[in-house]
Design an enzyme around this catalytic site. Structure first.
Site, PDB file in Angstrom:
ATOM      1  N   ARG A 174      33.885  38.895  42.946  1.00  0.00           N
ATOM      2  CA  ARG A 174      35.113  38.545  43.668  1.00  0.00           C
ATOM      3  C   ARG A 174      34.774  37.605  44.823  1.00  0.00           C
ATOM      4  NH1 ARG A 174      39.616  42.653  46.221  1.00  0.00           N
ATOM      5  NH2 ARG A 174      37.847  43.462  47.437  1.00  0.00           N
ATOM      6  N   ASP A 458      38.418  49.311  53.571  1.00  0.00           N
ATOM      7  CA  ASP A 458      37.992  47.919  53.660  1.00  0.00           C
ATOM      8  C   ASP A 458      39.038  47.151  54.454  1.00  0.00           C
ATOM      9  OD1 ASP A 458      40.106  47.453  51.930  1.00  0.00           O
ATOM     10  OD2 ASP A 458      38.860  46.867  50.228  1.00  0.00           O
TER      11      ASP A 458
END
Length: 551
Positions: A174, A458
């Site tokens: 990613r 996150d």
């Protein structure tokens, strides 16, 4: 014969590296790689800037009352049932459990040693983009693709399990989103796109080796807000494959549907990626963040405590149902959401309850038709696999008829903020404060994936934390006790929670700086589009420029 690709020596002119490249990374960050980065920057940066400007214009329209909706100009794409995505790629047929995490060496080894289908190696929300993290991450992925991975950390040895016949999870990378830049790499005096940099370095060095290992150059694409942003990626993919001599369609990209504008353009996003499409994913926390952000000027769209905004909330359930219907109609994967729980080792009852919630959540997803889900911790893998193995007998559900007839999803279904039993509590405000400040503090210490209250947090959850409080203060929302959430009230709670956080904090902590960033956002004094762009300069280590010609 002429070539569309200039010579390496010409391409690296104007490239400057403003961070150190250690000896163990020089075989990756060489002239050829940086020439490729520069070529992509020069060819596509102007379009990236246009698309970012388009985001600003679209937000102005939303602020004026033009709410997100399905695009009339692309109705022909949605209504054409004849087109589909490509045949499923090697290593991406059965994806029932995917583990995610940053690209530090220990994480990469543990992820690839897990009993999962794929590993999403993250340069985005779970990684602080400090130059050291990025360089080491690329080295780790280079070694991972080549199955040459080991580490000694605090006296403990970590090795990649290469037992004969064992399935090594398919690696998916990613890169960062379109809004993020990489200030340590300049081309012609301009910072390059963080996403292009992450993609280019990995792709150029490891695409062909990934194919040799039986999978391919696979990616997860985050935070897109328009199908033309997917088209930009598609054009980059085509150019990149031509550049190194790969067949077009070798690259595969799964897209996170984690913004409100994107949920209305899912058909179009798959269509724009064409032969590179590998499905759509439910990015829960960023989706909630985008909901608040996009509709922030409208008091009719206030959400309750974040703990109440589950995938069972009507507007979230509609989002998943539409994603499953859209992806399966186009013969690509419907990728379920994250299970962020981590083991509670000192409390068996709480741990059992947490795992029961994971089971319930994953059962809902697989029943709705999802082909996979994410986990943040290896301990959740058996829990998730038990659910998916019982309810998904084949490698996926793409070609299976839905368990329930699909009822068309409307704009109202996707935007209605109704949540049964919704309430805002002081406990919820305090939780947002603790999560927001704690996450930013860790990020400033170059840690992007943080366990807080037995959840792996996150950047997405930090975004929800600050924007929720901003929304409540800005619109004068009330708690379940009838107390108006004012700036003064939040300031009191901020001070109290900050005092608790700093009381036993370790030396060298960054809580003071984190508070300075978080407080103005929570108090409604300012609104930043992304917390990561707000605090990025604090983790840059801009040094003396190294010209590309000297690499």
């Amino acid at each position: 014969m002429s070539t569309p690709f200039p010579k390496t020596a010409d391409k690296v002119k104007g490239v400057q590296i403003l961070g150190p490249i250690p000896d163990e990374a020089k075989h990756i960050f060489n002239q050829e790689t940086l020439a490729f980065v520069a070529t992509l920057h020069r060819g596509f940066e102007a379009r990236r800037q246009e698309l970012l400007n388009n985001r600003k214009e679209q937000q102005k329209l939303r602020d004026q009352g033009f709410l997100p909706d399905f695009l009339p100009e692309t109705e022909y794409i949605r209504n054409d049932s004849t087109w589909t995505g490509p045949a499923l790629a090697p290593g991406l047929i059965d994806r029932r459990c995917e583990i995610t995490g940053p690209t530090d060496r220990k994480m990469v080894i543990n992820a690839l040693n897990s009993n999962v289908a794929t590993y999403m190696a993250d340069f985005e929300d779970s990684l602080t983009p400090a130059w050291k993290n990025l360089v080491e991450g690329q080295v780790n992925l280079y070694d991972a693709v080549r199955r040459n991975l080991s580490a000694t950390i605090n006296g403990k040895q970590y090795n990649l399990n290469l037992e004969k016949g064992r399935h090594i999870p398919t690696l998916i990378v990613r890169p960062r989103g379109w809004h993020l830049t990489e200030k340590h790499v300049l081309v012609d005096g301009t910072p390059v796109s963080g996403g292009i940099f992450d993609f280019a370095v990995y792709f150029y060095n490891s695409a062909k080796e990934a194919i040799a290992q039986g999978f391919g150059p696979y990616f997860y694409l985050p935070k897109m807000e328009h199908h033309l942003e997917a088209k930009l990626w598609n054009d980059i993919f085509n150019y990149s494959q031509d550049y190194i001599g790969l067949k077009r369609g070798t690259i595969r990209a799964s897209v996170l549907i984690e913004t409100i504008p994107a949920v209305f353009q899912m058909d179009e996003i798959i269509y724009q990626l064409r032969e590179h499409s590998a499905g759509l994913n439910c990015g829960r926390w960023d989706y909630i963040f985008s909901y608040i952000k996009c509709l922030r000027n409208h008091p009719d769209f206030i959400l309750p405590d974040r703990s109440q905004v589950t995938m069972a909330a009507p507007f979230m359930s509609s989002y998943v149902k539409l994603l499953v219907h859209t992806t399966h109609k186009r013969k690509v994967h419907a990728l379920g959401g994250m299970a962020a729980q981590i083991p509670i080792k000192d409390d068996e009852a709480r741990n059992r309850a947490a795992l029961e919630n994971v089971t319930k959540d994953k059962l809902r997803e697989v029943t709705l038709g999802c082909d996979s889900c994410w986990v943040a911790h290896p301990a959740l893998v058996p829990v998730v696999l038990k659910v998916f193995n019982e309810h998904m007998k084949g490698p996926n559900q793409i070609s299976l008829p839905p368990k329930e007839p699909f009822k068309p999803i409307t704009q109202r279904d996707l935007l209605s903020p109704f949540v049964p039993g919704a309430k805002i509590t002081e406990q919820g405000i305090r939780a947002n404060i603790v999560i927001g400040i704690s996450y930013i503090e860790a990020w400033l210490r170059n840690v992007g994936c943080v366990p807080i209250n037995y959840l792996m947090e996150d950047a997405a959850t930090a975004e929800v934390s600050r924007t929720q409080i901003w929304q409540w203060v800005t619109h004068g929302a009330k708690t379940d006790t009838g107390k108006v959430i004012t700036k003064e009230y939040v300031k009191q709670l901020l001070d109290e929670e900050y005092a608790k956080l700093t009381k036993n904090a370790k030396p060298g902590n960054k809580f003071k700086r984190a508070f300075e960033y978080f407080a103005p956002e929570a108090l409604g004094e300012k609104y930043s589009d992304f917390v990561t762009t707000l605090i990025y300069d604090d983790v840059t280590t801009i040094g003396r420029a190294l010209p590309g010609e000297r690499l």
